[in-house]
Design a protein around this motif. Sequence first.
Motif, mmCIF file in Angstrom:
data_model
loop_
_atom_site.group_PDB
_atom_site.id
_atom_site.type_symbol
_atom_site.label_atom_id
_atom_site.label_comp_id
_atom_site.label_asym_id
_atom_site.label_seq_id
_atom_site.Cartn_x
_atom_site.Cartn_y
_atom_site.Cartn_z
ATOM 1 N N ASP A 68 63.006 30.018 77.147
ATOM 2 C CA ASP A 68 64.212 29.355 76.641
ATOM 3 C C ASP A 68 64.518 29.808 75.219
ATOM 4 N N ARG A 71 65.924 33.355 75.325
ATOM 5 C CA ARG A 71 67.323 33.359 75.788
ATOM 6 C C ARG A 71 68.259 32.869 74.692
ATOM 7 N N LYS A 72 67.834 31.841 74.003
ATOM 8 C CA LYS A 72 68.658 31.286 72.925
ATOM 9 C C LYS A 72 68.840 32.316 71.812
ATOM 10 N N GLN A 73 67.760 32.996 71.442
ATOM 11 C CA GLN A 73 67.854 34.021 70.404
ATOM 12 C C GLN A 73 68.733 35.183 70.837
ATOM 13 N N LYS A 75 71.299 35.018 72.912
ATOM 14 C CA LYS A 75 72.695 34.577 72.834
ATOM 15 C C LYS A 75 73.184 34.581 71.405
ATOM 16 N N ILE A 76 72.337 34.142 70.495
ATOM 17 C CA ILE A 76 72.719 34.135 69.081
ATOM 18 C C ILE A 76 72.926 35.565 68.603
#
Length: 106
Positions: A68, A71-73, A75-76
């Motif tokens: 998670d 994935r978050k990194q 997207k950023i």
Amino acid sequence: MQEQLLATLYEKYQHTAYVYVLGLCGKKELAEDIVSEGFLRALESLPDEKEMYFLWWLLRVCKNVWLDFCRKQKKIADFAPEDYASQADVWESVLQRDTQKKLYDA
């Protein structure tokens, strides 16, 4: 009761989970954060609170927390404004490389 269970499980499995997550991410601080989050999520979602399966469940949850985070990194990073600096800068760089290649070939 749940706090006592968490403390007992943390003492028992913290080091194993930390070494596992450190192998995944390679950063000490990030591994500590992921293990902490993993313990909370694993305890909340452990089926029937069976301690005998907790280590397996904990490692699985920690891996999911790490994924998670990745994935978050991503997207950023995908939407970071500096990545879309200026079309003119990119075009200038392409032209400069093309010019240098032509000079080299000549």
